[in-house]
Design a protein around this motif. Structure first.
Motif, PDB file in Angstrom:
ATOM      1  N   LYS A   7       0.860  -1.193   0.000  1.00 50.07           N
ATOM      2  CA  LYS A   7       0.000   0.000   0.000  1.00 50.07           C
ATOM      3  C   LYS A   7       0.888   1.233   0.000  1.00 50.07           C
ATOM      4  CE  LYS A   7      -4.074  -1.934   2.181  1.00 50.07           C
ATOM      5  NZ  LYS A   7      -5.233  -1.693   3.045  1.00 50.07           N
ATOM      6  N   ARG A   8       0.509   2.211  -0.776  1.00 49.83           N
ATOM      7  CA  ARG A   8       1.353   3.397  -0.922  1.00 49.83           C
ATOM      8  C   ARG A   8       0.726   4.568  -0.189  1.00 49.83           C
ATOM      9  NH1 ARG A   8       1.006   2.156  -7.096  1.00 49.83           N
ATOM     10  NH2 ARG A   8      -0.038   0.283  -6.366  1.00 49.83           N
ATOM     11  N   ARG A   9       1.389   5.020   0.837  1.00 50.57           N
ATOM     12  CA  ARG A   9       0.856   6.130   1.652  1.00 50.57           C
ATOM     13  C   ARG A   9       1.144   7.451   0.964  1.00 50.57           C
ATOM     14  NH1 ARG A   9      -1.136   6.387   6.467  1.00 50.57           N
ATOM     15  NH2 ARG A   9       0.250   8.025   7.204  1.00 50.57           N
ATOM     16  N   VAL A  10       0.327   7.728  -0.040  1.00 51.18           N
ATOM     17  CA  VAL A  10       0.427   8.993  -0.766  1.00 51.18           C
ATOM     18  C   VAL A  10      -0.940   9.671  -0.777  1.00 51.18           C
ATOM     19  CG1 VAL A  10       2.347   8.296  -2.253  1.00 51.18           C
ATOM     20  CG2 VAL A  10      -0.011   7.875  -2.994  1.00 51.18           C
ATOM     21  N   LYS A  11      -0.923  10.965  -1.021  1.00 51.00           N
ATOM     22  CA  LYS A  11      -2.132  11.774  -0.910  1.00 51.00           C
ATOM     23  C   LYS A  11      -2.224  12.741  -2.085  1.00 51.00           C
ATOM     24  CE  LYS A  11      -2.316  15.359   2.067  1.00 51.00           C
ATOM     25  NZ  LYS A  11      -2.561  16.188   3.275  1.00 51.00           N
ATOM     26  N   LEU A  12      -3.421  12.883  -2.639  1.00 49.32           N
ATOM     27  CA  LEU A  12      -3.680  13.951  -3.598  1.00 49.32           C
ATOM     28  C   LEU A  12      -3.880  15.213  -2.769  1.00 49.32           C
ATOM     29  CD1 LEU A  12      -6.236  12.014  -5.859  1.00 49.32           C
ATOM     30  CD2 LEU A  12      -3.886  12.617  -6.461  1.00 49.32           C
ATOM     31  N   ALA A  13      -2.832  16.032  -2.696  1.00 49.88           N
ATOM     32  CA  ALA A  13      -2.849  17.167  -1.773  1.00 49.88           C
ATOM     33  C   ALA A  13      -3.516  18.402  -2.362  1.00 49.88           C
ATOM     34  CB  ALA A  13      -1.427  17.497  -1.339  1.00 49.88           C
ATOM     35  N   GLY A  14      -3.628  18.452  -3.687  1.00 51.65           N
ATOM     36  CA  GLY A  14      -4.268  19.596  -4.332  1.00 51.65           C
ATOM     37  C   GLY A  14      -4.543  19.296  -5.789  1.00 51.65           C
ATOM     38  N   MET A  15      -5.602  19.917  -6.326  1.00 54.93           N
ATOM     39  CA  MET A  15      -5.946  19.700  -7.731  1.00 54.93           C
ATOM     40  C   MET A  15      -6.367  21.016  -8.390  1.00 54.93           C
ATOM     41  SD  MET A  15      -7.762  15.993  -8.034  1.00 54.93           S
ATOM     42  CE  MET A  15      -7.139  15.985  -9.723  1.00 54.93           C
ATOM     43  N   TYR A 265     -20.869   6.516 -10.475  1.00 55.77           N
ATOM     44  CA  TYR A 265     -19.723   7.105 -11.191  1.00 55.77           C
ATOM     45  C   TYR A 265     -20.065   8.498 -11.705  1.00 55.77           C
ATOM     46  CZ  TYR A 265     -22.219   5.536 -15.423  1.00 55.77           C
ATOM     47  OH  TYR A 265     -23.159   5.335 -16.396  1.00 55.77           O
ATOM     48  N   ILE A 266     -19.026   9.272 -11.967  1.00 54.31           N
ATOM     49  CA  ILE A 266     -19.211  10.623 -12.487  1.00 54.31           C
ATOM     50  C   ILE A 266     -19.148  10.576 -14.015  1.00 54.31           C
ATOM     51  CG2 ILE A 266     -16.733  11.175 -12.120  1.00 54.31           C
ATOM     52  CD1 ILE A 266     -17.607  14.127 -11.699  1.00 54.31           C
ATOM     53  N   ASN A 267     -20.123  11.237 -14.659  1.00 51.93           N
ATOM     54  CA  ASN A 267     -20.178  11.288 -16.120  1.00 51.93           C
ATOM     55  C   ASN A 267     -20.359  12.744 -16.542  1.00 51.93           C
ATOM     56  OD1 ASN A 267     -20.743  11.252 -18.828  1.00 51.93           O
ATOM     57  ND2 ASN A 267     -22.242   9.573 -18.728  1.00 51.93           N
ATOM     58  N   ARG A 268     -19.336  13.324 -17.123  1.00 46.58           N
ATOM     59  CA  ARG A 268     -19.383  14.718 -17.574  1.00 46.58           C
ATOM     60  C   ARG A 268     -19.139  14.814 -19.091  1.00 46.58           C
ATOM     61  NH1 ARG A 268     -19.434  17.616 -12.427  1.00 46.58           N
ATOM     62  NH2 ARG A 268     -21.030  16.281 -11.576  1.00 46.58           N
ATOM     63  N   VAL A 269     -19.438  13.718 -19.792  1.00 46.10           N
ATOM     64  CA  VAL A 269     -19.188  13.710 -21.240  1.00 46.10           C
ATOM     65  C   VAL A 269     -20.038  14.770 -21.944  1.00 46.10           C
ATOM     66  CG1 VAL A 269     -19.302  12.351 -23.366  1.00 46.10           C
ATOM     67  CG2 VAL A 269     -18.488  11.287 -21.249  1.00 46.10           C
ATOM     68  N   SER A 270     -21.289  14.920 -21.514  1.00 42.68           N
ATOM     69  CA  SER A 270     -22.133  15.910 -22.202  1.00 42.68           C
ATOM     70  C   SER A 270     -21.665  17.342 -21.909  1.00 42.68           C
ATOM     71  CB  SER A 270     -23.604  15.729 -21.815  1.00 42.68           C
ATOM     72  OG  SER A 270     -23.765  15.954 -20.441  1.00 42.68           O
ATOM     73  N   THR A 271     -20.977  17.540 -20.796  1.00 45.27           N
ATOM     74  CA  THR A 271     -20.482  18.884 -20.443  1.00 45.27           C
ATOM     75  C   THR A 271     -19.201  19.243 -21.194  1.00 45.27           C
ATOM     76  OG1 THR A 271     -21.327  18.452 -18.222  1.00 45.27           O
ATOM     77  CG2 THR A 271     -19.937  20.399 -18.486  1.00 45.27           C
ATOM     78  N   TYR A 272     -18.253  18.314 -21.218  1.00 43.65           N
ATOM     79  CA  TYR A 272     -16.928  18.622 -21.789  1.00 43.65           C
ATOM     80  C   TYR A 272     -16.549  17.783 -23.000  1.00 43.65           C
ATOM     81  CZ  TYR A 272     -16.298  20.774 -17.194  1.00 43.65           C
ATOM     82  OH  TYR A 272     -16.444  21.531 -16.077  1.00 43.65           O
ATOM     83  N   GLY A 273     -17.278  16.692 -23.238  1.00 44.10           N
ATOM     84  CA  GLY A 273     -16.776  15.728 -24.209  1.00 44.10           C
ATOM     85  C   GLY A 273     -15.582  14.999 -23.617  1.00 44.10           C
ATOM     86  N   ASN A 274     -14.711  14.529 -24.485  1.00 39.54           N
ATOM     87  CA  ASN A 274     -13.521  13.782 -24.081  1.00 39.54           C
ATOM     88  C   ASN A 274     -12.322  14.734 -24.083  1.00 39.54           C
ATOM     89  OD1 ASN A 274     -11.137  12.191 -24.155  1.00 39.54           O
ATOM     90  ND2 ASN A 274     -12.214  10.476 -25.111  1.00 39.54           N
ATOM     91  N   LEU A 275     -11.704  14.902 -22.920  1.00 45.00           N
ATOM     92  CA  LEU A 275     -10.551  15.813 -22.770  1.00 45.00           C
ATOM     93  C   LEU A 275      -9.218  15.054 -22.883  1.00 45.00           C
ATOM     94  CD1 LEU A 275     -12.032  17.890 -19.834  1.00 45.00           C
ATOM     95  CD2 LEU A 275     -11.183  18.936 -21.942  1.00 45.00           C
ATOM     96  N   CYS A 285     -11.223  16.219 -10.182  1.00 50.85           N
ATOM     97  CA  CYS A 285     -11.154  17.551  -9.575  1.00 50.85           C
ATOM     98  C   CYS A 285     -12.565  18.105  -9.369  1.00 50.85           C
ATOM     99  CB  CYS A 285     -10.316  18.450 -10.487  1.00 50.85           C
ATOM    100  SG  CYS A 285     -10.011  20.097  -9.858  1.00 50.85           S
ATOM    101  N   GLU A 286     -13.413  17.970 -10.372  1.00 51.83           N
ATOM    102  CA  GLU A 286     -14.806  18.426 -10.243  1.00 51.83           C
ATOM    103  C   GLU A 286     -15.524  17.696  -9.114  1.00 51.83           C
ATOM    104  OE1 GLU A 286     -16.839  20.555 -13.962  1.00 51.83           O
ATOM    105  OE2 GLU A 286     -17.379  18.457 -13.666  1.00 51.83           O
ATOM    106  N   ALA A 287     -15.331  16.381  -9.065  1.00 52.44           N
ATOM    107  CA  ALA A 287     -16.006  15.574  -8.038  1.00 52.44           C
ATOM    108  C   ALA A 287     -15.598  16.029  -6.638  1.00 52.44           C
ATOM    109  CB  ALA A 287     -15.684  14.094  -8.253  1.00 52.44           C
ATOM    110  N   VAL A 288     -14.300  16.354  -6.477  1.00 54.60           N
ATOM    111  CA  VAL A 288     -13.831  16.834  -5.174  1.00 54.60           C
ATOM    112  C   VAL A 288     -14.434  18.205  -4.888  1.00 54.60           C
ATOM    113  CG1 VAL A 288     -11.795  17.639  -3.903  1.00 54.60           C
ATOM    114  CG2 VAL A 288     -11.705  15.476  -5.161  1.00 54.60           C
ATOM    115  N   GLN A 289     -14.395  19.100  -5.893  1.00 53.97           N
ATOM    116  CA  GLN A 289     -14.904  20.461  -5.700  1.00 53.97           C
ATOM    117  C   GLN A 289     -16.400  20.473  -5.394  1.00 53.97           C
ATOM    118  OE1 GLN A 289     -13.515  22.248  -9.376  1.00 53.97           O
ATOM    119  NE2 GLN A 289     -11.557  22.849  -8.487  1.00 53.97           N
ATOM    120  N   GLU A 290     -17.131  19.517  -5.952  1.00 46.75           N
ATOM    121  CA  GLU A 290     -18.580  19.467  -5.737  1.00 46.75           C
ATOM    122  C   GLU A 290     -18.969  18.638  -4.516  1.00 46.75           C
ATOM    123  OE1 GLU A 290     -20.443  18.276  -9.371  1.00 46.75           O
ATOM    124  OE2 GLU A 290     -19.464  19.870 -10.529  1.00 46.75           O
TER     125      GLU A 290
END
Lengths: 317, 317
Positions: A7-15, A265-275, A285-290
């Motif tokens: 197990k890797r003790r790492v963290k997403l500290a910011g996005m 699951y999060i689906n934002r295809v209609s908002t942004y398409g495929n990035l 990032c959106e999921a965290v912000q929301e």
């Protein structure tokens, strides 16, 4: 060690994330494309600065800059060196590209988490993003109307005392039967820019064989996901949110077949398409912000990429 | 852990190399270029098969395929997926690119050694190689007469019981003041193949500002090497052989300035010229084949790459 992995003790500290400023509308849905004055470097820098701010750190605190992008900005040097020039000139921070096309961001987390737990780096800035619009074929409606230009970034660091963020399990496979189902044949060493003629011009465009990809995924993906869940020792119900690659509208067909219903699951295809490579980190990032993901939640990042490569990475946010 | 880094018990279990079949002669020295029927994929496959044979394993034993190349074969998918199609079709082995331009091979060892010691992979096949000839400018004599096409590969695996192979120390820095001193400006998202005109055609050629690179290296490299040696806790005398990137004939000027006399490093520039990402592994492979390196010897891999990126990796072979 469990399930054969440490197990890797790492963290997403910011996005952070940044979407191109130009808009085109197809069938009522907006796609975002770079404007004349904009480059992917601008978007990547904006996303990276937001991620650094979110993590409460500065560029000087970063030990490695990783570009997890599907396509090169220049043929030479690597993308990360060009980002370095914009954001870290005069600093000694190493710059490196990691590329598995659309899932490069997941691969980069997988790889860099091992470098962090191995004591090689402390804090890593991972940037994703592509200029899809640079190679879209106006005659291939399916792909031309699907993609947007954008970037996203995250700061990956050691998990602090008292925190429980970690990467629990990851797996990546490549099924090269599909190597030419998603491709830009030209532009590299096999078919350089100099070889372009009026006749072979379409070889330099992005080419996607949607039905063939779906068929290969249909055959291989369900077994892959079952194996990963079993190896990780986790059930679907324990996962707080799945963040899949926002490949296409087929997401709502594929995910239920993999046992994930619409609200998991999060689906934002209609908002942004495929990035492209920014799809996963932008959605994350959106999921965290929301507020769809909170500290301590189990999050599954997964997706398929040109190659055909498939990634599965389970983390505690 | 010493010098802030965990020693990585990994071993170069096998190596192989393949040089292009075409020959051109400049001032009495031969350079190797792909012939009409040859591609870099052929050379990479040949080198990889030799490496697998040298290690006494088969493709099925490999847990990850890493392409450590400076330039893309196609714009999409990544190079490793195209190698996978040639060598591992039907197998689930993940394929990934790691790119720091000319020193990609050193970076890949650095990165993958952490994945191996982290339990993520057991055996990794690393391939380097580039088609320099695809983008050489006939009007830039300095670079046109310097480069060759070739590939090299190695098998990286866990060190077995009773063996003492390891990576003792590694460091990478990027000094992006030099980001545009070695570049191919065109061919990526910033200046796609479609944008090529008669006027900007040279932007799609490899462009090297040799004097500027030498000046930047002269300013930064001696301090970098001293710091690395100090951090690694090693003296020059303890190193069995230095394998530097075979950048140019300036090697015999730079190395003595870094404190390495002519018999302490391998120099094959007059034999092959600069093989881009294959330079370091090709020279390393030759050194092993010629008995210049034996098991247990300390070997220093180092070099500068477009970026400007610099790598230093100390291993016990």
């Amino acid at each position: 060690m469990e399930n054969g992995q440490i197990k890797r003790r790492v963290k997403l500290a910011g996005m952070g994330r940044a979407i191109a400023g130009g808009k085109v509308v197809f069938g009522g849905e907006t796609r975002y494309r770079l404007t004349a004055g904009e480059t992917l470097l601008d978007l990547a820098m904006e996303a990276a600065n937001l991620a650094l701010g979110d993590a409460g750190i500065h560029m000087e605190d970063v030990d490695c800059i990783v570009c997890a992008m599907a396509t090169p900005l220049q043929a030479i040097p690597c993308n990360a060196a060009l980002i370095h020039e914009r954001m870290a000139k005069g600093l000694d921070i190493p710059a490196m590209d990691i590329n598995t096309t659309c899932t490069s961001f997941i691969s980069a987390l997988d790889v860099m988490s091992c470098m962090i737990t191995g004591g090689r780096y402390g804090t890593v800035l991972v940037l994703a993003g592509d200029t899809a619009s640079a190679a879209l074929n106006p005659d291939q409606k399916e792909s031309y109307e699907l993609f947007s230009d954008g970037a996203a970034a995250c700061v990956l660091t050691k998990t602090g005392p008292g925190e429980d963020s970690e990467i629990l399990y990851s797996r990546q496979c490549t099924w090269s039967e599909g190597a030419h189902d998603t491709q830009i044949r030209g532009g590299g060493g096999l078919m350089p820019a100099f070889s372009m003629t009026e006749e072979n011009r379409t070889d330099y465009y992005f080419d996607m064989k949607g039905i063939k990809i779906l068929r290969l995924c249909g055959k291989k993906l369900p077994g892959f996901v079952e194996e990963c869940l079993a190896e990780a020792g986790i059930t679907r119900e324990e996962i707080g949110l799945v963040v899949p690659h926002q490949a296409s509208k087929a997401l709502d067909i594929i995910m239920p077949r993999l046992g994930f219903s619409g609200d998991t699951y999060i689906n934002r295809v209609s908002t942004y398409g495929n990035l492209v490579s920014a799809s996963v980190p932008n959605a994350l990032c959106e999921a965290v912000q929301e507020g769809m993901i909170r500290r301590g939640d189990l999050v599954l990042l997964m997706g398929t990429a040109a190659g055909l490569t498939v990634n599965f990475l389970l983390l505690r946010y």
